[in-house]
Design a protein around this motif. Structure first.
Motif, PDB file in Angstrom:
ATOM      1  N   ARG A 174      -2.094  40.489  42.808  1.00 50.17           N
ATOM      2  CA  ARG A 174      -2.804  39.210  42.839  1.00 50.17           C
ATOM      3  C   ARG A 174      -3.168  38.690  41.456  1.00 50.17           C
ATOM      4  O   ARG A 174      -3.192  37.478  41.233  1.00 50.17           O
ATOM      5  N   LEU A 175      -3.464  39.599  40.532  1.00 55.14           N
ATOM      6  CA  LEU A 175      -3.911  39.219  39.194  1.00 55.14           C
ATOM      7  C   LEU A 175      -3.154  40.027  38.147  1.00 55.14           C
ATOM      8  O   LEU A 175      -2.772  41.175  38.401  1.00 55.14           O
ATOM      9  N   PRO A 176      -2.932  39.460  36.952  1.00 53.67           N
ATOM     10  CA  PRO A 176      -2.353  40.266  35.866  1.00 53.67           C
ATOM     11  C   PRO A 176      -3.257  41.469  35.604  1.00 53.67           C
ATOM     12  O   PRO A 176      -4.468  41.314  35.397  1.00 53.67           O
ATOM     13  N   THR A 177      -2.672  42.656  35.631  1.00 55.51           N
ATOM     14  CA  THR A 177      -3.476  43.875  35.617  1.00 55.51           C
ATOM     15  C   THR A 177      -2.831  44.949  34.763  1.00 55.51           C
ATOM     16  O   THR A 177      -1.604  45.091  34.739  1.00 55.51           O
ATOM     17  N   GLY A 178      -3.664  45.705  34.075  1.00 56.54           N
ATOM     18  CA  GLY A 178      -3.245  46.940  33.440  1.00 56.54           C
ATOM     19  C   GLY A 178      -3.934  48.084  34.150  1.00 56.54           C
ATOM     20  O   GLY A 178      -5.152  48.059  34.351  1.00 56.54           O
ATOM     21  N   VAL A 179      -3.173  49.102  34.561  1.00 54.84           N
ATOM     22  CA  VAL A 179      -3.718  50.225  35.318  1.00 54.84           C
ATOM     23  C   VAL A 179      -3.480  51.509  34.541  1.00 54.84           C
ATOM     24  O   VAL A 179      -2.334  51.880  34.276  1.00 54.84           O
ATOM     25  N   LYS A 180      -4.555  52.187  34.168  1.00 54.88           N
ATOM     26  CA  LYS A 180      -4.449  53.460  33.463  1.00 54.88           C
ATOM     27  C   LYS A 180      -4.369  54.597  34.467  1.00 54.88           C
ATOM     28  O   LYS A 180      -5.247  54.751  35.312  1.00 54.88           O
ATOM     29  N   LEU A 181      -3.300  55.413  34.366  1.00 56.83           N
ATOM     30  CA  LEU A 181      -3.081  56.524  35.277  1.00 56.83           C
ATOM     31  C   LEU A 181      -2.674  57.766  34.498  1.00 56.83           C
ATOM     32  O   LEU A 181      -2.382  57.692  33.296  1.00 56.83           O
ATOM     33  N   GLY A 182      -2.653  58.901  35.166  1.00 61.39           N
ATOM     34  CA  GLY A 182      -2.185  60.123  34.530  1.00 61.39           C
ATOM     35  C   GLY A 182      -0.685  60.068  34.292  1.00 61.39           C
ATOM     36  O   GLY A 182       0.061  59.494  35.107  1.00 61.39           O
ATOM     37  N   PRO A 183      -0.188  60.644  33.197  1.00 53.96           N
ATOM     38  CA  PRO A 183       1.246  60.538  32.877  1.00 53.96           C
ATOM     39  C   PRO A 183       2.157  61.247  33.861  1.00 53.96           C
ATOM     40  O   PRO A 183       3.350  60.962  33.911  1.00 53.96           O
ATOM     41  N   GLY A 184       1.598  62.153  34.653  1.00 55.72           N
ATOM     42  CA  GLY A 184       2.426  62.893  35.602  1.00 55.72           C
ATOM     43  C   GLY A 184       2.515  62.257  36.973  1.00 55.72           C
ATOM     44  O   GLY A 184       2.971  62.902  37.918  1.00 55.72           O
TER      45      GLY A 184
END
Length: 400
Positions: free
Chosen positions: A200-210
């Motif tokens: 719905r919105l421009p988003t950056g999502v921080k997640l674990g690299p694995g």
């Protein structure tokens, strides 16, 4: 940290004591500081909060530099916080896209919000934990009305008037000290909810690299980030925050020995095809973890005129004297016996007493192997233990 400790710390006396503390780095430093403050008549609760914060500030300098000296932390919050140099790079993407007001959902202690606010963006920062939200409010106070910190859930946050979102879902059990990882369905908010926001919105999502790559949507940019050889995060970018034609990216950041860092990035529109396996050449290359996670090893191999050492192992080999920021390069001396007794004898014959041990594709614990090698000598080298086909191989080399 409990709420009562934070309240004791956020008093003129508590902040004065904290700011007057010398660096607390070791257990001995902790014991001396506690003894001194208790002797001066301060309460056990205040002493615990002040000394704990002083120690966390010392540790936090690796992520926040001089900013750490005026920040507050929880142990879990510090461990999970984005390095300020990386947060600033993420923030630049929001700024360059022309966004003005960003919601930081799951703001933690405020590390990413610091990067956003530092580039002049307006930030609404939200965290579900009351103590963590209080700490974020303290850390972000210098930005005044440009930053609003709220105690609440991401799911209940009104996003009306928000241009874009930064999301760092809680991927571990609740707590301020020891925590454990949870499944995507149990994250707070869940991965499904996060991806719905990203649609719905421009988003950056921080997640674990694995993260399981099957969970990455096809219409986002997936950027793996490493810092000084450690792969620290995966960021999914959606909407206007995703770069045109980029679906896979490896961002490699390395300290330059001074106060700054150098960043290098490899991008592609899809996973790169690997190069065929070939015989061991004059050089061996170990791809950075971000390159491996992004599956861009083939692109790096072609830039180095290299091939795979084994089609299932992430080592490259070449004869050309080339290297790049995306690999660690070693000049091959020779192949040694993989048997521990024979290997120990060969290393002693070569006068090697200082040995860096690396391994990939073999069940070896370098910490267990090292004493068994009985190293003695004045020379240094790197030993790379790997598998070529079904054969265990020990390669003696020097870092380039």
């Amino acid at each position: 940290m409990e709420l009562s400790e934070l309240e004791a710390l956020l008093t003129p006396e508590g902040l004065r004591l904290l700011d007057a503390m010398a660096p607390v780095d070791s257990s001995d430093d902790v014991a001396r500081a506690v003894t001194r403050l208790r002797r001066d008549g301060h309460s056990p609760e205040l002493v615990s909060a002040v000394v704990g914060q002083a120690r966390l500030r010392t540790r936090a300098r690796a992520k926040f530099g001089d900013f750490a000296d005026r920040m507050l932390f929880t142990r879990a919050g510090l461990e999970q916080a984005t390095r300020l140099s990386i947060a600033a790079r993420h923030a630049a993407r929001f700024r360059d896209a022309g966004f003005v007001h960003v919601a930081d959902l799951g703001c933690g202690i405020g590390g990413d919000a610091l990067g956003l606010a530092g580039l002049g963006l307006r930030v609404t920062a939200v965290d579900a934990d009351e103590v963590t939200a209080g700490i974020a409010a303290y850390n972000l106070a210098p930005f005044g009305t440009d930053v609003e910190v709220r105690h609440g859930s991401a799911q209940d946050t009104d996003l009306a008037g928000i241009d874009a979102v930064w999301l760092d879902p809680a991927r571990r059990t609740a707590g301020h000290t020891e925590t454990s990882r949870t499944r995507p369905d149990d994250w707070s908010p869940s991965l499904d909810w996060v991806l719905e926001v990203a649609r719905r919105l421009p988003t950056g999502v921080k997640l674990g690299p694995g993260l399981d790559r099957e969970l990455i949507p096809d219409d986002v940019e997936a950027q793996w980030v490493s810092a000084d050889g450690s792969t620290v995060e995966l960021v999914l970018w959606s909407g206007a925050l995703a770069r045109e034609g980029v679906r896979r990216a490896a961002l490699v950041i390395r300290s330059d020995g001074g106060e700054g860092a150098r960043a290098h990035e490899l991008t592609a529109d899809t996973d790169a095809a690997d190069e065929p396996a070939r015989e061991l050449g004059a050089y061996l290359h170990e791809p950075d973890g971000a390159v491996i996670r992004a599956r861009l090893i083939g692109d790096v191999a072609r830039s180095l005129e290299a091939g795979m050492l084994d089609e299932h192992i992430a080592y490259l080999t070449s004869d050309a004297a080339l290297t790049s920021p995306f690999v660690s390069t070693f000049r091959v001396r020779e192949v040694l016996p993989a048997d521990v007794k024979a290997l120990s004898k060969a290393l002693r014959e070569r006068d090697i007493g200082r040995l860096e041990i690396k391994k990939r594709g073999v069940d070896v614990d370098p910490a267990v192997l090292r004493p068994r090698l009985k190293l003695r000598g004045s020379e240094s080298a790197t030993l790379l233990l790997t598998r070529i086909g079904n054969r265990r191989t020990a390669i003696l080399a020097d870092r380039v």
